[in-house]
Motif scaffolding. Sequence first.
Motif, PDB file in Angstrom:
ATOM      1  N   GLU A  19      63.883  37.612  45.992  1.00 52.77           N
ATOM      2  CA  GLU A  19      64.196  37.788  44.572  1.00 52.77           C
ATOM      3  C   GLU A  19      62.938  38.083  43.770  1.00 52.77           C
ATOM      4  N   ALA A  20      61.870  37.331  44.063  1.00 52.41           N
ATOM      5  CA  ALA A  20      60.639  37.472  43.280  1.00 52.41           C
ATOM      6  C   ALA A  20      60.003  38.836  43.498  1.00 52.41           C
ATOM      7  N   ALA A  21      60.027  39.312  44.740  1.00 46.89           N
ATOM      8  CA  ALA A  21      59.348  40.562  45.038  1.00 46.89           C
ATOM      9  C   ALA A  21      60.051  41.772  44.465  1.00 46.89           C
ATOM     10  N   THR A  22      61.366  41.655  44.217  1.00 49.64           N
ATOM     11  CA  THR A  22      62.112  42.816  43.760  1.00 49.64           C
ATOM     12  C   THR A  22      62.372  42.809  42.271  1.00 49.64           C
ATOM     13  N   GLN A  23      62.040  41.715  41.598  1.00 52.75           N
ATOM     14  CA  GLN A  23      62.273  41.667  40.158  1.00 52.75           C
ATOM     15  C   GLN A  23      61.386  42.676  39.445  1.00 52.75           C
ATOM     16  N   ALA A  24      61.883  43.242  38.366  1.00 51.21           N
ATOM     17  CA  ALA A  24      61.084  44.186  37.581  1.00 51.21           C
ATOM     18  C   ALA A  24      59.939  43.456  36.917  1.00 51.21           C
ATOM     19  N   PRO A  25      58.813  44.124  36.745  1.00 54.61           N
ATOM     20  CA  PRO A  25      57.666  43.495  36.089  1.00 54.61           C
ATOM     21  C   PRO A  25      58.029  43.015  34.692  1.00 54.61           C
ATOM     22  N   ALA A  26      57.538  41.833  34.361  1.00 55.33           N
ATOM     23  CA  ALA A  26      57.785  41.294  33.032  1.00 55.33           C
ATOM     24  C   ALA A  26      56.902  42.010  32.031  1.00 55.33           C
ATOM     25  N   ALA A  27      57.336  41.998  30.780  1.00 55.51           N
ATOM     26  CA  ALA A  27      56.501  42.600  29.734  1.00 55.51           C
ATOM     27  C   ALA A  27      55.187  41.862  29.665  1.00 55.51           C
ATOM     28  N   ALA A  28      54.124  42.608  29.571  1.00 54.12           N
ATOM     29  CA  ALA A  28      52.795  41.988  29.593  1.00 54.12           C
ATOM     30  C   ALA A  28      52.535  41.239  28.301  1.00 54.12           C
ATOM     31  N   ASP A  29      51.951  40.052  28.462  1.00 54.67           N
ATOM     32  CA  ASP A  29      51.506  39.297  27.296  1.00 54.67           C
ATOM     33  C   ASP A  29      50.183  39.876  26.832  1.00 54.67           C
ATOM     34  N   ALA A  30      49.624  39.241  25.848  1.00 50.84           N
ATOM     35  CA  ALA A  30      48.269  39.615  25.446  1.00 50.84           C
ATOM     36  C   ALA A  30      47.345  39.410  26.628  1.00 50.84           C
ATOM     37  N   ALA A  31      46.258  40.158  26.680  1.00 52.96           N
ATOM     38  CA  ALA A  31      45.341  40.074  27.815  1.00 52.96           C
ATOM     39  C   ALA A  31      44.896  38.632  28.022  1.00 52.96           C
ATOM     40  N   PRO A  32      44.824  38.186  29.291  1.00 56.14           N
ATOM     41  CA  PRO A  32      44.389  36.823  29.561  1.00 56.14           C
ATOM     42  C   PRO A  32      43.050  36.542  28.901  1.00 56.14           C
ATOM     43  N   ALA A 230      54.138  35.985  47.748  1.00 56.91           N
ATOM     44  CA  ALA A 230      53.875  35.382  46.444  1.00 56.91           C
ATOM     45  C   ALA A 230      52.924  36.239  45.623  1.00 56.91           C
ATOM     46  N   LEU A 231      51.856  36.732  46.246  1.00 52.95           N
ATOM     47  CA  LEU A 231      50.898  37.541  45.504  1.00 52.95           C
ATOM     48  C   LEU A 231      51.523  38.868  45.083  1.00 52.95           C
ATOM     49  N   GLN A 232      52.351  39.434  45.937  1.00 52.08           N
ATOM     50  CA  GLN A 232      53.060  40.658  45.593  1.00 52.08           C
ATOM     51  C   GLN A 232      53.966  40.430  44.387  1.00 52.08           C
ATOM     52  N   ALA A 233      54.682  39.306  44.402  1.00 57.37           N
ATOM     53  CA  ALA A 233      55.587  38.989  43.303  1.00 57.37           C
ATOM     54  C   ALA A 233      54.832  38.703  42.014  1.00 57.37           C
ATOM     55  N   ALA A 234      53.754  37.908  42.113  1.00 59.10           N
ATOM     56  CA  ALA A 234      52.979  37.551  40.922  1.00 59.10           C
ATOM     57  C   ALA A 234      52.363  38.788  40.281  1.00 59.10           C
ATOM     58  N   THR A 235      51.916  39.722  41.106  1.00 57.53           N
ATOM     59  CA  THR A 235      51.328  40.955  40.592  1.00 57.53           C
ATOM     60  C   THR A 235      52.380  41.816  39.907  1.00 57.53           C
ATOM     61  N   ALA A 236      53.538  41.969  40.560  1.00 57.78           N
ATOM     62  CA  ALA A 236      54.602  42.819  40.017  1.00 57.78           C
ATOM     63  C   ALA A 236      55.151  42.274  38.708  1.00 57.78           C
ATOM     64  N   ARG A 237      55.197  40.962  38.580  1.00 61.84           N
ATOM     65  CA  ARG A 237      55.837  40.348  37.419  1.00 61.84           C
ATOM     66  C   ARG A 237      54.856  39.945  36.325  1.00 61.84           C
ATOM     67  N   GLY A 238      53.601  40.306  36.485  1.00 62.24           N
ATOM     68  CA  GLY A 238      52.633  40.077  35.419  1.00 62.24           C
ATOM     69  C   GLY A 238      52.250  38.631  35.207  1.00 62.24           C
ATOM     70  N   PHE A 239      52.211  37.836  36.271  1.00 62.55           N
ATOM     71  CA  PHE A 239      51.786  36.446  36.133  1.00 62.55           C
ATOM     72  C   PHE A 239      50.271  36.363  36.002  1.00 62.55           C
ATOM     73  N   ASP A 240      49.816  35.319  35.325  1.00 68.85           N
ATOM     74  CA  ASP A 240      48.384  35.131  35.095  1.00 68.85           C
ATOM     75  C   ASP A 240      47.695  34.441  36.256  1.00 68.85           C
ATOM     76  N   VAL A 241      48.377  33.457  36.845  1.00 69.78           N
ATOM     77  CA  VAL A 241      47.752  32.632  37.882  1.00 69.78           C
ATOM     78  C   VAL A 241      48.737  32.401  39.022  1.00 69.78           C
ATOM     79  N   LEU A 242      48.241  32.537  40.250  1.00 65.35           N
ATOM     80  CA  LEU A 242      48.986  32.158  41.448  1.00 65.35           C
ATOM     81  C   LEU A 242      48.203  31.057  42.151  1.00 65.35           C
TER      82      LEU A 242
END
Length: 358
Positions: A19-32, A230-242
């Motif tokens: 599920e995580a790997a196929t979800q569309a990227p989330a809208a980006a927040d302000a730059a970390p 996990a890293l693939q999913a975090a990157t695709a979905r615009g997460f700040d920290v894994l």
Amino acid sequence: MFGFGKKKTQAAATATPSEAATQAPAAADAAPSGRLAQAIAERANGQQDTDTGPGFLRGLRNGLARTREVLNADIAELVTGRKEIDEDLLEELEMLLVSADVGVPATTRIIEDLAYRVKLREVSDPRGLLEAVRRQLAEILHQAETPVRQPAAGKPQVILMVGVNGVGKTTSIGKLAKQLLAEGNKVMLAAGDTFRAAAVEQLQAWGERNNVPVIAQHTGADPASVVYDALQAATARGFDVLIADTAGRLHTKANLMEELKKIVRVMQKIDPDAPHEVMLVVDATTGQNALHQAVQFNAAVPITGITLTKLDGTAKGGILFAIAERLQVPFRFVGVGEHIEDLRHFDADTFLDALLAS
């Protein structure tokens, strides 16, 4: 890692790898806004003082009670009635430092420096020994300080947590995730400890408690595969920290250390700079064994930061100096209790205040 001043976001619920790997990227927040590196810089500039308040200092003092009795009370007794610093006094001081787990290399350097300063008459009063020792201990900690590497734009900052079983690694991950969320970061966890019974479930429980997604597979799955997903999913979905958990391997088992190297290689297929922080978690109550663990882990996957847990009344906090002297690796956090707020950013001067205060 550990950002301040970001807009707080609501993290997603626990997700499966597919599920995580196929979800569309989330809208980006302000730059970390800096995560761990900025957090450390802000604390150094006095912008954040919540970790060094009276309550924290009190808890740290309680945790360091055993070592403080050696470094403070015993040194005070050592110099009582003495008129000068002689060779016998320095030899007794040397034994005190070693008994506090400061370690032979660090202790030898401290004593040699003190002897040189005595010769130059820079230190002449036995009662000034404690302050001279403090300066030497501070130098050991400060010379090990290094900034945390930041990720490239659009990439999550990856924290790889390593350590043997029983040191509080998974619990530290949960506490750290809570802090990161409070600082406005989008956080994801990777259940890379697929060997220990219930390890995945324990991390998932922390994910549910903090309302952050946990990428996991079945017990016995390939840890590198889990972290890759996990890293693939975090990157695709615009997460700040894994934050990636790993199996609590014995530092003497070569095959398990090779598995840790594999995890790093797999990460770097997605982000050549990952992991940005290899965080070793060590138990303060294990004394010199904590140093042996640090040396072995550092040989396998160079560690960039250390979290010292279980700093309670039975711990010899002097091991911190032994590790810093040997590896030149900074301490990022200390754990002084069971509550989430008891995992605190490490500050060398606050630590020394708690250790050496009367």
